[in-house]
Design a protein around this motif. Structure first.
Motif, PDB file in Angstrom:
ATOM      1  N   ARG A 288       0.833  -1.213   0.000  1.00 25.67           N
ATOM      2  CA  ARG A 288       0.000   0.000   0.000  1.00 25.67           C
ATOM      3  C   ARG A 288       0.862   1.255   0.000  1.00 25.67           C
ATOM      4  O   ARG A 288       0.575   2.232  -0.710  1.00 25.67           O
ATOM      5  N   GLU A 289       1.938   1.242   0.817  1.00 30.24           N
ATOM      6  CA  GLU A 289       2.813   2.415   0.876  1.00 30.24           C
ATOM      7  C   GLU A 289       3.485   2.666  -0.470  1.00 30.24           C
ATOM      8  O   GLU A 289       3.578   3.810  -0.936  1.00 30.24           O
ATOM      9  N   ALA A 290       3.971   1.572  -1.106  1.00 32.37           N
ATOM     10  CA  ALA A 290       4.603   1.731  -2.415  1.00 32.37           C
ATOM     11  C   ALA A 290       3.603   2.242  -3.444  1.00 32.37           C
ATOM     12  O   ALA A 290       3.928   3.109  -4.274  1.00 32.37           O
ATOM     13  N   ASN A 291       2.350   1.752  -3.392  1.00 39.58           N
ATOM     14  CA  ASN A 291       1.330   2.206  -4.324  1.00 39.58           C
ATOM     15  C   ASN A 291       1.010   3.684  -4.115  1.00 39.58           C
ATOM     16  O   ASN A 291       0.850   4.447  -5.079  1.00 39.58           O
ATOM     17  N   GLU A 292       0.918   4.100  -2.834  1.00 35.84           N
ATOM     18  CA  GLU A 292       0.654   5.514  -2.554  1.00 35.84           C
ATOM     19  C   GLU A 292       1.769   6.397  -3.092  1.00 35.84           C
ATOM     20  O   GLU A 292       1.525   7.472  -3.650  1.00 35.84           O
ATOM     21  N   LYS A 293       3.023   5.945  -2.930  1.00 37.55           N
ATOM     22  CA  LYS A 293       4.149   6.734  -3.436  1.00 37.55           C
ATOM     23  C   LYS A 293       4.094   6.841  -4.952  1.00 37.55           C
ATOM     24  O   LYS A 293       4.383   7.902  -5.526  1.00 37.55           O
ATOM     25  N   LEU A 294       3.724   5.739  -5.621  1.00 31.01           N
ATOM     26  CA  LEU A 294       3.627   5.779  -7.076  1.00 31.01           C
ATOM     27  C   LEU A 294       2.531   6.742  -7.527  1.00 31.01           C
ATOM     28  O   LEU A 294       2.711   7.516  -8.475  1.00 31.01           O
ATOM     29  N   VAL A 295       1.392   6.682  -6.833  1.00 30.78           N
ATOM     30  CA  VAL A 295       0.292   7.586  -7.194  1.00 30.78           C
ATOM     31  C   VAL A 295       0.692   9.037  -6.976  1.00 30.78           C
ATOM     32  O   VAL A 295       0.459   9.909  -7.824  1.00 30.78           O
ATOM     33  N   LEU A 296       1.340   9.326  -5.826  1.00 28.48           N
ATOM     34  CA  LEU A 296       1.773  10.695  -5.545  1.00 28.48           C
ATOM     35  C   LEU A 296       2.793  11.166  -6.568  1.00 28.48           C
ATOM     36  O   LEU A 296       2.774  12.318  -7.009  1.00 28.48           O
ATOM     37  N   ALA A 297       3.717  10.261  -6.950  1.00 25.80           N
ATOM     38  CA  ALA A 297       4.719  10.634  -7.950  1.00 25.80           C
ATOM     39  C   ALA A 297       4.064  10.949  -9.293  1.00 25.80           C
ATOM     40  O   ALA A 297       4.435  11.907  -9.971  1.00 25.80           O
TER      41      ALA A 297
END
Length: 558
Positions: A288-297
């Motif tokens: 989930r954290e990696a997905n959130e970072k990808l979305v934010l990026a």
């Protein structure tokens, strides 16, 4: 008297009959073989050389295909064996899993029964491993577990088996013990290996462990019982202190603080399920954290792209506006210079030409000044000549300069401010520029016959000046970006006299340089706008707060 039959002759007759029948069959088979041979000869005679070569080639292809199929089958079998071996290894430490350990246990048990010997099962648990995970993170803890697994394998014999039981727990199967006490010597060797100093990622990764020992067949004859009793012995060792070793005696586990093998096994399975659930939750959290970072990026990249495109559009509009602004004063200057160059020009023309040139030169200077201010719109870059000054006369001069244009457009202007001095610590020229820019903005965006007002209220420590109009207003989408350079509201398209879009940017920077603030308010299209300037009063100002009747330019109409 009749002679009895001779049984020997009868047997000989039967044998001769059978032999005759067999000879007949052999002759029939020989005849069939002769016919088949003749057919083969005729078939070979009918086949030419090319067909024979094709048959040979086809035969070779069949042989090669058979060989390749055999090789594929062997490769598939090897891959199946590799997959089976991989499934029997722990993914993190590459140690045998409990399934593989069970196979090794069955082999050791069979050997012990045949030879009447013993073997031991060691239950090793790392002390306070949760502190390592919490302090350095799970990836660091995984490295520690791999290092511990390597040291355990290196400290035992090849015939012994080291298995990961789950989490930070390991099982060691010691085969072919001479006597049960030898297991203690191995356990102490394992503790020394695990506790040896180590450094991972610049951190000291020193750990300690506790070991419980159960002996086959004294403490149990099946794997589950031995694991449960070795586990109970390990907890006995922990209660005595870190880095200890404890044996479990023969017979059932009894006494305070100890549970039965079945209860221990139930607790162990519960802990394993909790550990697996925690690992799965941690993995899901990482995903989930990696997905959130990808979305934010991705969102940030889109925002940066949009900002770059907007900046390029503003730059293009700015250059076009500068070109247009400079073209306006240059045309009169060019005409005036042409008139001066005409032969026989009248002397009375010279003052007029001089006036035109001076006026347009002042326009150019003002435009260049605004561009310079726009390039340094941070308060620290604006040079101010600050001293104690009365804001009243400055307001009067700014209003007087804009009054002719207001009268020309039939706009009503009203001013309200309290009596007495409005002392502030500021630059007179820049303060007049602030008031003038706000009045210019109100005049441009108010239709002919509209109303414009300026009011001043004095508080305990600050002065508030409001410039209001009933003009075209400001859209809600524009309000957050109103003071950005080169911004134009959609309502302002086609408004006569629209400038570069830097006046409000410079105005806010000048207000902030004086230690004040500037805010814009509007209810929307055709609802007018208000610009509120807040400036700190001079330090020794003794003015009474409040707003009084207008003193000066009050209630002036068309």
């Amino acid at each position: 008297m009749k002679k009895p039959p001779n049984r020997g002759d009868e047997a000989v007759g039967q044998a001769q009959s059978k032999l005759a029948r067999l000879d007949a069959r052999v002759e029939a088979m020989q005849s069939v073989l002769v016919r088949m041979l003749q057919e083969v000869v005729r078939a070979e005679a009918r086949l030419d050389h090319s067909r024979a070569a094709q048959l040979v080639a086809a035969n070779e292809q069949l042989v090669l295909a058979a060989v390749a199929s055999q090789a594929d089958a062997e490769a598939a079998a090897q891959a199946l064996r590799s997959a089976s071996d991989f499934g029997a290894l722990d993914a993190l430490t590459q140690l045998p899993t409990r399934t593989k350990l069970a196979d090794r246990f069955e082999q050791a048990a069979a050997h012990a029964k045949r030879h009447g010997c013993r073997f031991a099962l060691l239950f090793l648990d790392l002390d306070d491993f949760k502190a390592i995970n919490d302090g350095h993170g799970h990836p660091f803890g995984d490295q520690v577990l791999r290092r511990v697994a390597e040291r355990l394998v290196a400290a035992v014999r090849e015939v012994d088996t080291v298995s990961r039981h789950g989490g930070d727990e390991f099982l060691v199967l010691l085969a072919e013990l001479s006597q049960p006490r030898d297991a203690q010597a191995v356990a102490e060797k394992l503790l020394a290996a695990v506790g040896a100093p180590a450094e991972l990622e610049g951190y000291a990764a020193g750990v300690t462990a506790s070991i419980g020992i159960a002996v086959y067949p004294d403490d149990g004859e099946d794997l589950e019982t031995l694991v449960a009793r070795a586990d109970a012995a390990m907890y006995q060792a922990k209660r005595r202190g870190r880095g200890g070793v404890a044996f479990h005696g023969t017979g059932p586990i009894e006494g305070p603080g100890l549970a039965s093998p079945t209860a221990d096994l139930t607790q162990r399975r519960a802990r394993e399920r909790a550990s697996d659930a925690a690992d799965q939750e941690r993995r899901l959290s990482d995903l989930r954290e990696a997905n959130e970072k990808l979305v934010l990026a991705a969102v940030t990249a889109q925002e940066l792209q949009a900002a770059a495109e907007q900046s390029l559009l503003r730059q293009t509009e700015f250059l076009a506006a500068v070109t247009e602004e400079l073209r306006n004063p240059l045309a009169p200057i060019r005409i005036a210079s042409t008139m001066l160059g005409r032969p026989g020009a009248d002397d009375p023309l010279l003052p007029r030409v001089k006036e035109v040139v001076e006026q347009q030169t002042a326009n150019v200077s003002r435009l260049v000044g605004r561009l310079a201010d726009a390039s340094s719109t941070t308060p620290v870059h604006l040079a101010l000549d600050r001293h104690r000054i009365d804001l009243g006369p400055i307001i009067d001069r700014a209003v007087a300069a804009r009054r002719p244009l207001m009268d020309l457009r039939g706009q009503t202007f009203e001013s309200h401010r309290p009596p007495g001095n409005l002392d502030v610590d500021g630059d007179a020229t820049r303060l007049e520029q602030i008031i003038g820019n706000l009045l210019d903005n109100a005049c441009k965006h108010t239709r002919d016959g509209g109303r414009i007002g300026l009011s001043v209220v004095v508080g305990d420590q600050a002065l508030t000046m409001t410039v209001a109009d009933d003009g075209i207003g400001i859209t809600p989408q524009m309000l957050p970006h109103l003071f950005e350079p080169f911004m134009h509201d959609t309502l302002a398209f086609g408004v006569p006299g629209a400038g570069l879009g830097i006046g409000l940017t410079v105005t806010r920077a000048l207000v902030q340089a004086h230690g004040g603030s500037l805010a814009a308010h509007s209810e929307g299209a055709d609802r007018g706008s208000r610009f509120v300037v807040t400036l700190p009063l001079a330090a020794s100002d003794a003015l009474a707060p409040g707003a009084g009747p207008a003193a000066g330019d009050a209630g002036a109409g068309r």
